[in-house]
Design a protein around this motif. Structure first.
Motif, PDB file in Angstrom:
ATOM      1  N   PRO A 153       0.911  -1.162   0.070  1.00  0.00           N
ATOM      2  CA  PRO A 153      -0.083   0.064   0.088  1.00  0.00           C
ATOM      3  C   PRO A 153       0.961   1.273  -0.128  1.00  0.00           C
ATOM      4  CG  PRO A 153      -0.863  -1.469   1.421  1.00  0.00           C
ATOM      5  CD  PRO A 153       0.457  -2.021   1.081  1.00  0.00           C
ATOM      6  N   LEU A 154       0.733   2.074  -0.998  1.00  0.00           N
ATOM      7  CA  LEU A 154       1.266   3.368  -1.213  1.00  0.00           C
ATOM      8  C   LEU A 154       0.651   4.176   0.173  1.00  0.00           C
ATOM      9  CD1 LEU A 154       3.226   4.558  -3.114  1.00  0.00           C
ATOM     10  CD2 LEU A 154       1.125   5.955  -4.049  1.00  0.00           C
ATOM     11  N   GLY A 155       1.406   4.750   0.677  1.00  0.00           N
ATOM     12  CA  GLY A 155       1.067   5.595   1.848  1.00  0.00           C
ATOM     13  C   GLY A 155       1.489   7.139   2.025  1.00  0.00           C
ATOM     14  N   VAL A 156       0.580   8.152   2.654  1.00  0.00           N
ATOM     15  CA  VAL A 156       0.631   9.552   2.723  1.00  0.00           C
ATOM     16  C   VAL A 156       1.476   9.497   4.208  1.00  0.00           C
ATOM     17  CG1 VAL A 156       0.023  11.647   2.766  1.00  0.00           C
ATOM     18  CG2 VAL A 156      -0.962  10.018   1.449  1.00  0.00           C
ATOM     19  N   TYR A 157       2.580   9.895   4.411  1.00  0.00           N
ATOM     20  CA  TYR A 157       3.249  10.036   5.601  1.00  0.00           C
ATOM     21  C   TYR A 157       3.462  11.548   6.096  1.00  0.00           C
ATOM     22  CZ  TYR A 157       4.392   5.055   5.105  1.00  0.00           C
ATOM     23  OH  TYR A 157       4.010   3.482   4.542  1.00  0.00           O
ATOM     24  N   PRO A 158       3.463  11.684   7.416  1.00  0.00           N
ATOM     25  CA  PRO A 158       3.619  13.214   7.975  1.00  0.00           C
ATOM     26  C   PRO A 158       5.124  13.507   7.920  1.00  0.00           C
ATOM     27  CG  PRO A 158       3.289  11.426   9.701  1.00  0.00           C
ATOM     28  CD  PRO A 158       3.126  10.494   8.554  1.00  0.00           C
TER      29      PRO A 158
END
Length: 314
Positions: A153-158
């Motif tokens: 899963p591609l993720g958006v990270y902080p």
């Protein structure tokens, strides 16, 4: 008369002696085979367990040889995390099927395809199907999908900010700069309501396809492998699963948003066993795909990566 009587007496004695001798000879001949028979029987009895044991050992040896008899070797090019790790877990399972699995690790996305196209290696395991198809189109190669194994899963990270719902105007988001993964990142951000893409942009979308950008987000395009170490420089970043893992990030626990298992993106970005066209039905390749889709490997993936890598069930 006395002489005649004596002669008759001697003849009788001689006849009796002869008869006794015959009887003795007959009994002796009979006794000898019986006596010989007993030792022979003892020898046979003492040898019988050895014969049965040898037979048993021979059968066991033949069974063992049959069990481990090599059918050949399957060579696979892979990137280290998670692909080579998953393949290493598959080595004993392949051996149980009679196949030796040899894994060679690469650090880029080009050589693994080149060695398969040239025939130097049987398969590779590092890329999703969309990248493979794009590579074929660009390079004129003849790679095909032999089996869908997992997705990351591609993720958006902080980065500087930690709340996507409270993103500030003008925030900077790093995205991969290769065609397929940039589109994937933009589609994920669209799912989060941060942007709207032009109709039909799909898996070829670029920043030029952004139709609506209400927060005036600034997109910075970087090589996918560079993004994790640049994360502190950006408000948010979209990171590929394998590079997130290498950076110690977990999509299921560290990402603010990820692709869902039922999303179209997952189907388009499933990681595959790639082979040169015509080799997809080779016995060794079919055995490899079967092993990688087995319950044992699914359990290994789930236990090891805790949601950062997910077995593909499609």
């Amino acid at each position: 008369m006395k002489k005649k009587a004596l002669s008759l007496a001697l003849a009788a004695v001689l006849t009796a002696g002869l008869l006794t001798a015959c009887g003795s000879s007959s009994t002796g001949t009979s006794a000898q085979p019986e006596g010989a028979s007993e030792p022979a029987a003892e020898t046979t009895a003492s040898q019988a367990p050895e014969s049965e044991e040898a037979s048993s050992e021979s059968a066991s040896t033949q069974a063992a040889e049959t069990e481990v008899e090599s059918k050949g070797t399957v060579t696979v090019a892979a990137t280290s995390v998670p692909h080579a790790e998953i393949l290493e877990a598959a080595v004993p399972l392949m051996a149980a099927k009679g196949w030796e699995l040899k894994v060679t690790e690469f650090t880029d996305y080009v050589q693994p395809n080149e060695v398969v196209e040239s025939g130097d290696m049987d398969a590779n395991y590092f890329q999703h199907i969309t990248y493979m198809e794009s590579y074929n189109e660009e390079k004129g190669t003849h790679l095909v999908d032999a089996g869908d194994i997992h997705y990351e899963p591609l993720g958006v990270y902080p980065g500087k900010q930690t709340d996507l719902s409270a993103i500030t105007d003008g925030a900077e988001i790093a995205v991969p700069n290769d065609t397929t993964n940039e589109a994937r990142a933009l589609l994920l951000l669209q799912e989060q309501g941060l942007i709207t893409l032009n109709d039909g942009a799909g898996i070829t979308a670029t920043v030029n396809d952004i139709k609506e950008n209400p927060h005036k987000i600034k997109f910075v395009e970087l090589a996918a492998e560079q993004i994790p170490r640049s994360l502190p420089d950006f408000d948010f970043a979209v990171i590929n699963g394998n590079y997130a893992l290498e950076a110690g990030l977990n999509a299921s626990t560290d990402a603010l948003a990820t692709e869902t298992s039922d999303s179209d993106a997952v189907k388009k970005y499933v990681n595959v066993i790639a082979v040169k066209e015509g080799n997809e039905n080779n016995e060794g390749i079919k055995a490899l795909v079967e092993v990688l889709k087995s319950e044992e490997i699914k359990k290994f993936i789930n236990d090891t990566y805790q949601g950062s890598v997910v077995p593909y069930e499609g």
